[in-house]
Design a protein around this motif. Structure first.
Motif, PDB file in Angstrom:
ATOM      1  N   ASP A 104       0.822  -1.205   0.000  1.00  7.23           N
ATOM      2  CA  ASP A 104       0.000   0.000   0.000  1.00  7.23           C
ATOM      3  C   ASP A 104       0.861   1.261   0.000  1.00  7.23           C
ATOM      4  O   ASP A 104       0.522   2.265  -0.643  1.00  7.23           O
ATOM      5  N   VAL A 107       2.082   1.875  -3.450  1.00 11.25           N
ATOM      6  CA  VAL A 107       1.005   2.449  -4.256  1.00 11.25           C
ATOM      7  C   VAL A 107       0.921   3.954  -4.018  1.00 11.25           C
ATOM      8  O   VAL A 107       0.829   4.757  -4.963  1.00 11.25           O
ATOM      9  N   ARG A 111       1.528   6.946  -6.680  1.00 15.79           N
ATOM     10  CA  ARG A 111       0.507   7.966  -6.928  1.00 15.79           C
ATOM     11  C   ARG A 111       1.117   9.362  -6.878  1.00 15.79           C
ATOM     12  O   ARG A 111       0.810  10.218  -7.712  1.00 15.79           O
ATOM     13  N   THR A 118      -0.727   8.036 -14.704  1.00 13.30           N
ATOM     14  CA  THR A 118      -1.183   6.640 -14.667  1.00 13.30           C
ATOM     15  C   THR A 118      -2.260   6.506 -13.611  1.00 13.30           C
ATOM     16  O   THR A 118      -2.325   7.301 -12.670  1.00 13.30           O
ATOM     17  N   TYR A 119      -3.140   5.529 -13.761  1.00 14.58           N
ATOM     18  CA  TYR A 119      -4.235   5.438 -12.801  1.00 14.58           C
ATOM     19  C   TYR A 119      -4.279   4.132 -12.041  1.00 14.58           C
ATOM     20  O   TYR A 119      -5.229   3.877 -11.302  1.00 14.58           O
ATOM     21  N   TRP A 120      -3.285   3.276 -12.198  1.00 15.44           N
ATOM     22  CA  TRP A 120      -3.165   2.111 -11.315  1.00 15.44           C
ATOM     23  C   TRP A 120      -1.760   1.548 -11.389  1.00 15.44           C
ATOM     24  O   TRP A 120      -1.011   1.815 -12.326  1.00 15.44           O
ATOM     25  N   CYS A 121      -1.397   0.801 -10.368  1.00 16.57           N
ATOM     26  CA  CYS A 121      -0.099   0.128 -10.360  1.00 16.57           C
ATOM     27  C   CYS A 121      -0.205  -1.143  -9.529  1.00 16.57           C
ATOM     28  O   CYS A 121      -1.128  -1.295  -8.719  1.00 16.57           O
ATOM     29  N   MET A 122       0.709  -2.051  -9.762  1.00 15.25           N
ATOM     30  CA  MET A 122       0.749  -3.320  -9.042  1.00 15.25           C
ATOM     31  C   MET A 122       2.156  -3.532  -8.488  1.00 15.25           C
ATOM     32  O   MET A 122       2.982  -4.200  -9.112  1.00 15.25           O
TER      33      MET A 122
END
Length: 365
Positions: A104, A107, A111, A118-122
């Motif tokens: 988290d 993340v 952000r 970008t609007y997401w990451c892993m």
């Protein structure tokens, strides 16, 4: 102290300047370590981060691949690497019960760096179990510790042993932790660099081998952290996670093949055969620096020109990876220091004790 400083040579290749994963251009490593010993609890844990490139990883992704030798462990972000062949975040090491908070925190960091791009990451977070020496149920790793590890990330020499995610780890019933090593190929082989960074927390004493010599058989006089009045686990429990980096221009399937060779280095030291060990390996390449940014929803050109290593030249990279992993594990053990925590104590592998054991089993400088 590192294994080469004892006059013990692992493999036949040449290490890089720092003999570390940071010899691969652009790769950075940072740690944050927690060491708190009170009458109520023992906190010996932390976070280690590997940045494939300085700055936001999603702006310059790397080709990557994953190999799991034994899946008694956990990790985040690996399915996207398997699917897309891309590493788009830093890699973090921590303890088993802190995977979620570290993920988290990464993340949140992405952000802040990415904002509108970008609007997401892993994020990729790998773990090993430190509950024998650390109050793992207390979940003492917090988001700010991940931020401090990221701020600490630099090129150059890498701290080893009781540091970062490796603080509370045990290896072959000695104190374990973080270790690293590298190899530089000759010009004829391509001139590329391969580096490895391990979090070593696995193995039984009698299986330990150094440079092929069965030293574990003559080191039984050093107390094991698993043999005491309190039930703190059993020899061989734990895991090892390994990251291999290279500047050779490998495609994703070639990165997977490189990751598989971590198994060879692990086996040489005496690991890879325990049911209770999570042996999870990742390899990435910084060799193609023009991969499109992970700006989902904002595609760039429909094609990208790439370079790749011909398979006729890939075997030396496999050799380098196996050698670097083998040496990194030994460096982790030699850099570690004695640690008492919770209901047990792990003693380090002292350099003079190792040299004595090597002499007993026939090694000569």
């Amino acid at each position: 102290m590192r294994i080469r400083e004892l006059g013990v040579t692992i493999g036949s290749g040449t290490p890089g300047l720092y003999n570390a994963i940071t010899d691969v251009p652009g790769v950075r490593v940072g740690h944050h370590t927690l060491n708190v010993e009170t009458a109520e609890t023992s906190i010996h844990t932390g976070v280690t981060v590997i940045e494939p490139r300085a700055g936001a990883a999603h702006l310059q992704p790397c080709f990557a691949g994953v190999h799991v030798l034994n899946g008694n462990g956990d990790a985040t972000g690996l399915e996207w690497i398997r699917e897309a062949g891309l590493l788009t975040t830093p890699i973090a090491y921590t303890n088993t019960h802190s995977v979620g908070v570290v993920r988290d925190a990464l993340v949140a960091a992405e952000r802040e760096m990415g904002k509108k791009h970008t609007y997401w990451c892993m994020p990729v977070v790998l773990e090993t179990y430190d509950g024998t020496l650390n109050d793992i149920w207390g979940q003492h790793v917090r988001a700010e510790h991940v931020q401090l590890a990221l701020q600490d990330a630099t090129c150059g020499p890498v701290q080893e042993g009781n540091v970062g995610g490796g603080t509370g780890m045990i290896c072959h019933e000695f104190k374990g932790g973080i270790g690293t090593s590298s190899r530089v190929l000759t010009a004829e082989q391509g001139g590329w660099t391969v580096g490895a960074l391990v979090q070593a927390n696995y193995g039984v004493r009698e299986a330990l081998r150094v440079a092929g010599y069965p030293v574990g058989r003559v080191l039984d006089d050093v107390p094991s952290p698993f043999k005491g009045e309190v039930n703190v686990g059993e020899p061989g429990m734990g895991s090892i996670v390994i990251t291999i980096a290279t500047d050779a221009p490998l495609l994703p399937h070639q990165c997977t093949r490189l990751a598989q060779r971590a198994s060879v280095g692990l086996a040489r030291v005496g690991g890879g055969t325990e049911d209770s060990s999570g042996d999870i390996f990742l390899a990435f390449s910084v060799g193609n620096s023009n991969l499109p940014a992970a700006n989902f929803g904002h595609p760039g050109a429909p094609t990208t020109g790439l370079h790749m290593v011909n398979n006729d030249y890939i075997s030396p990279l496999f050799v380098a990876a196996a050698d670097a992993v083998e040496e990194a594990i030994l460096n982790a053990m030699l850099a570690a220091t004695d640690l008492k925590g919770c209901a047990s104590q792990a003693f380090s592998l002292k350099p003079e004790r190792l040299l004595d054991a090597l002499a007993k089993v026939g090694w000569q400088p």
